[in-house]
Design a protein around this motif. Structure first.
Motif, mmCIF file in Angstrom:
data_model
loop_
_atom_site.group_PDB
_atom_site.id
_atom_site.type_symbol
_atom_site.label_atom_id
_atom_site.label_comp_id
_atom_site.label_asym_id
_atom_site.label_seq_id
_atom_site.Cartn_x
_atom_site.Cartn_y
_atom_site.Cartn_z
ATOM 1 N N ASN A 209 4.787 -10.893 31.942
ATOM 2 C CA ASN A 209 4.616 -10.639 30.515
ATOM 3 C C ASN A 209 5.478 -11.639 29.758
ATOM 4 O OD1 ASN A 209 7.310 -9.637 30.508
ATOM 5 N ND2 ASN A 209 6.561 -7.599 31.091
ATOM 6 N N GLU A 210 5.716 -11.398 28.483
ATOM 7 C CA GLU A 210 6.437 -12.379 27.677
ATOM 8 C C GLU A 210 7.866 -12.611 28.159
ATOM 9 O OE1 GLU A 210 6.345 -11.286 23.596
ATOM 10 O OE2 GLU A 210 4.180 -11.559 23.390
ATOM 11 N N LYS A 211 8.494 -11.579 28.696
ATOM 12 C CA LYS A 211 9.915 -11.674 29.027
ATOM 13 C C LYS A 211 10.225 -11.668 30.515
ATOM 14 C CE LYS A 211 11.474 -9.415 24.752
ATOM 15 N NZ LYS A 211 12.260 -8.287 24.192
ATOM 16 N N GLU A 212 9.333 -11.066 31.339
ATOM 17 C CA GLU A 212 9.689 -10.841 32.737
ATOM 18 C C GLU A 212 8.551 -11.163 33.697
ATOM 19 O OE1 GLU A 212 12.959 -7.288 32.777
ATOM 20 O OE2 GLU A 212 10.879 -6.681 32.487
ATOM 21 N N ILE A 213 8.954 -11.484 34.922
ATOM 22 C CA ILE A 213 8.024 -11.565 36.045
ATOM 23 C C ILE A 213 8.249 -10.324 36.898
ATOM 24 C CG2 ILE A 213 7.416 -12.820 38.145
ATOM 25 C CD1 ILE A 213 8.421 -15.366 36.702
ATOM 26 N N GLU A 214 7.179 -9.612 37.215
ATOM 27 C CA GLU A 214 7.272 -8.381 37.998
ATOM 28 C C GLU A 214 6.698 -8.593 39.400
ATOM 29 O OE1 GLU A 214 5.390 -5.120 36.114
ATOM 30 O OE2 GLU A 214 6.855 -4.969 34.485
ATOM 31 N N ILE A 215 7.397 -8.081 40.385
ATOM 32 C CA ILE A 215 6.905 -8.032 41.769
ATOM 33 C C ILE A 215 6.891 -6.565 42.162
ATOM 34 C CG2 ILE A 215 7.213 -8.791 44.143
ATOM 35 C CD1 ILE A 215 9.171 -10.544 41.446
ATOM 36 N N ARG A 216 5.730 -6.060 42.516
ATOM 37 C CA ARG A 216 5.581 -4.628 42.810
ATOM 38 C C ARG A 216 5.125 -4.450 44.258
ATOM 39 N NH1 ARG A 216 1.670 -0.332 42.042
ATOM 40 N NH2 ARG A 216 2.650 1.560 41.205
ATOM 41 N N VAL A 217 5.855 -3.631 45.010
ATOM 42 C CA VAL A 217 5.504 -3.316 46.396
ATOM 43 C C VAL A 217 5.237 -1.816 46.464
ATOM 44 C CG1 VAL A 217 6.234 -3.339 48.807
ATOM 45 C CG2 VAL A 217 6.927 -5.202 47.273
ATOM 46 N N ALA A 218 3.976 -1.452 46.718
ATOM 47 C CA ALA A 218 3.580 -0.036 46.700
ATOM 48 C C ALA A 218 2.930 0.346 48.025
ATOM 49 C CB ALA A 218 2.616 0.223 45.544
ATOM 50 N N ASP A 219 3.086 1.608 48.409
ATOM 51 C CA ASP A 219 2.446 2.106 49.628
ATOM 52 C C ASP A 219 1.916 3.514 49.379
ATOM 53 O OD1 ASP A 219 4.311 4.320 50.725
ATOM 54 O OD2 ASP A 219 5.709 2.685 50.358
ATOM 55 N N ASN A 220 1.061 3.978 50.264
ATOM 56 C CA ASN A 220 0.472 5.320 50.138
ATOM 57 C C ASN A 220 1.087 6.283 51.147
ATOM 58 O OD1 ASN A 220 -0.628 4.359 52.522
ATOM 59 N ND2 ASN A 220 -2.642 5.276 52.166
ATOM 60 N N GLY A 221 2.342 6.088 51.465
ATOM 61 C CA GLY A 221 2.989 6.873 52.512
ATOM 62 C C GLY A 221 3.508 8.221 52.056
ATOM 63 N N ILE A 222 4.540 8.701 52.752
ATOM 64 C CA ILE A 222 5.013 10.064 52.551
ATOM 65 C C ILE A 222 5.828 10.235 51.280
ATOM 66 C CG2 ILE A 222 5.013 10.613 54.999
ATOM 67 C CD1 ILE A 222 8.006 10.056 55.022
ATOM 68 N N GLY A 223 6.193 9.124 50.641
ATOM 69 C CA GLY A 223 6.894 9.225 49.365
ATOM 70 C C GLY A 223 8.345 9.619 49.502
ATOM 71 N N ILE A 224 8.969 9.795 48.354
ATOM 72 C CA ILE A 224 10.390 10.134 48.280
ATOM 73 C C ILE A 224 10.544 11.357 47.381
ATOM 74 C CG2 ILE A 224 12.688 9.312 47.614
ATOM 75 C CD1 ILE A 224 11.530 6.435 47.890
ATOM 76 N N GLU A 225 11.314 12.320 47.822
ATOM 77 C CA GLU A 225 11.533 13.521 47.029
ATOM 78 C C GLU A 225 12.257 13.176 45.717
ATOM 79 O OE1 GLU A 225 10.555 16.536 47.503
ATOM 80 O OE2 GLU A 225 9.783 16.430 49.557
ATOM 81 N N LYS A 226 11.939 13.935 44.665
ATOM 82 C CA LYS A 226 12.553 13.678 43.353
ATOM 83 C C LYS A 226 14.090 13.735 43.423
ATOM 84 C CE LYS A 226 8.952 14.873 40.015
ATOM 85 N NZ LYS A 226 7.869 14.401 40.873
ATOM 86 N N ALA A 227 14.624 14.635 44.225
ATOM 87 C CA ALA A 227 16.078 14.758 44.336
ATOM 88 C C ALA A 227 16.700 13.513 44.969
ATOM 89 C CB ALA A 227 16.435 15.994 45.162
ATOM 90 N N ASP A 228 15.926 12.796 45.771
ATOM 91 C CA ASP A 228 16.446 11.605 46.447
ATOM 92 C C ASP A 228 16.327 10.343 45.597
ATOM 93 O OD1 ASP A 228 17.192 12.805 48.923
ATOM 94 O OD2 ASP A 228 15.086 12.928 49.463
ATOM 95 N N LEU A 229 15.378 10.318 44.668
ATOM 96 C CA LEU A 229 15.100 9.089 43.902
ATOM 97 C C LEU A 229 16.336 8.499 43.212
ATOM 98 C CD1 LEU A 229 11.573 9.577 42.285
ATOM 99 C CD2 LEU A 229 12.274 7.801 43.888
ATOM 100 N N PRO A 230 17.176 9.308 42.535
ATOM 101 C CA PRO A 230 18.328 8.706 41.848
ATOM 102 C C PRO A 230 19.341 8.060 42.790
ATOM 103 C CG PRO A 230 17.902 10.942 41.037
ATOM 104 C CD PRO A 230 17.091 10.763 42.277
ATOM 105 N N HIS A 231 19.258 8.398 44.086
ATOM 106 C CA HIS A 231 20.276 7.933 45.042
ATOM 107 C C HIS A 231 19.742 6.879 46.006
ATOM 108 C CE1 HIS A 231 22.580 11.386 43.624
ATOM 109 N NE2 HIS A 231 21.536 12.144 43.894
ATOM 110 N N ILE A 232 18.484 6.491 45.856
ATOM 111 C CA ILE A 232 17.814 5.701 46.881
ATOM 112 C C ILE A 232 18.454 4.336 47.101
ATOM 113 C CG2 ILE A 232 16.084 4.566 45.432
ATOM 114 C CD1 ILE A 232 15.412 6.264 48.803
ATOM 115 N N PHE A 233 19.147 3.798 46.072
ATOM 116 C CA PHE A 233 19.779 2.486 46.208
ATOM 117 C C PHE A 233 21.262 2.575 46.575
ATOM 118 C CE2 PHE A 233 16.293 1.670 43.119
ATOM 119 C CZ PHE A 233 15.554 0.782 43.891
#
Length: 286
Positions: A209-233
């Motif tokens: 877009n005007e400001k950024e280049i995006e690289i997106r890596v997506a999969d259809n796997g088992i996903g991540i629980e909402k409680a885990d998302l804030p801590h994933i990094f």
């Protein structure tokens, strides 16, 4: 005379407070009286104490992380190494023969590769957190670079029966990155899908877009629980459900640190049993 005594009393209170702080009470602060001769000094000392306590807190957190890392290292390296030696010893002593011996050697080979991958991640993490670590930032055309990184993954996708879709614009996309660091980011995100997601499909796409280049890596796997998302990094964080215990718990932390060192940002979205998508953004450099 009264003013002098007031200053003297205030200085004595400051000395008492500093003695208390020196003995370990990092939450102690010096109360600033209305006396203009000591107020600025009180504020400055409080600021120094606050910064000192912040640094001390950071050191405590780093020490705890290193302790956890050494515990993890002891378990995650010793266990596969012991198993590897066991398989090789059995094959060497003739305990197994023929097809079974070949199976033992193949299992040993896979475990040796897993162990190498784990040690490589540890090395990357220690190097990234070293005071001597530097990046060579330069203006790079990301579209072609990303194609070159991903082409080596195609045989691995096919070997793992993973349907893949890669959408990279034909036009050049320029950003300032470290070449090896950028490749490591993409490789780690793709490896994360293969190692942990149990997906049957992976999609990698780039856009600008005007400001950024995006690289997106997506999969259809088992996903991540909402409680885990804030801590994933976070360092050493491993999700409780589903995502494999295999690995160091450092891979995504390395990705985030590498992205941020290149002035980028990374986000994650996921729905359990539906999808996970990591998006990395870098500022456009025309």
């Amino acid at each position: 005379m009264g003013k002098f005594l007031g200053v003297k009393r205030q200085l004595q209170d400051m000395t008492d407070a500093l003695n208390d702080i020196e003995s370990g009470n990092g939450n102690r602060r010096i109360l600033a009286a209305g006396n203009e001769l000591t107020a600025d000094l009180c504020y400055k000392i409080n600021e120094i104490v606050y910064r000192y306590e912040e640094q001390l807190s950071g050191l405590r957190a780093a020490d705890e992380t290193n302790r956890q890392l050494m515990t993890s290292l002891s378990h995650d390296v010793r266990t596969p190494l012991t198993t590897l030696i066991g398989y090789l010893d059995a094959a060497h002593r003739g305990v197994v023969t023929g097809k079974e011996r070949e199976d033992y050697l193949e299992t040993a080979r896979r475990k040796a590769h897993d162990l190498k991958d784990y040690i490589d991640v540890l090395f990357d993490w220690f190097k990234l957190n070293s005071s001597e670590f530097t990046l060579s930032i330069e203006r790079v055309e990301l579209a072609e670079l990303t194609r070159n990184v991903l082409k080596d993954w195609i045989p691995i996708f096919e070997e793992n029966h993973l349907d893949y879709e890669i959408e990279i614009p034909e036009k050049p996309l320029y950003a300032k990155v470290d070449l090896d660091g950028y490749a490591r980011i993409v490789n780690n995100l793709v490896q994360n899908v293969i190692a942990h997601s149990r997906a049957t499909q992976i999609k990698i796409e780039m856009a600008q877009n005007e400001k950024e280049i995006e690289i997106r890596v997506a999969d259809n796997g088992i996903g991540i629980e909402k409680a885990d998302l804030p801590h994933i990094f976070e360092r050493l964080y491993k999700c409780d459900k589903g995502r494999s215990d295999k690995g160091s718990g450092l891979g995504l932390s390395i990705v985030r640190q590498m992205v941020e060192k290149m002035d980028g940002r990374i986000t994650v979205q996921s729905e359990p049993n539906q999808y996970t998508a990591f998006t990395v953004c870098f500022p456009v450099k025309n």
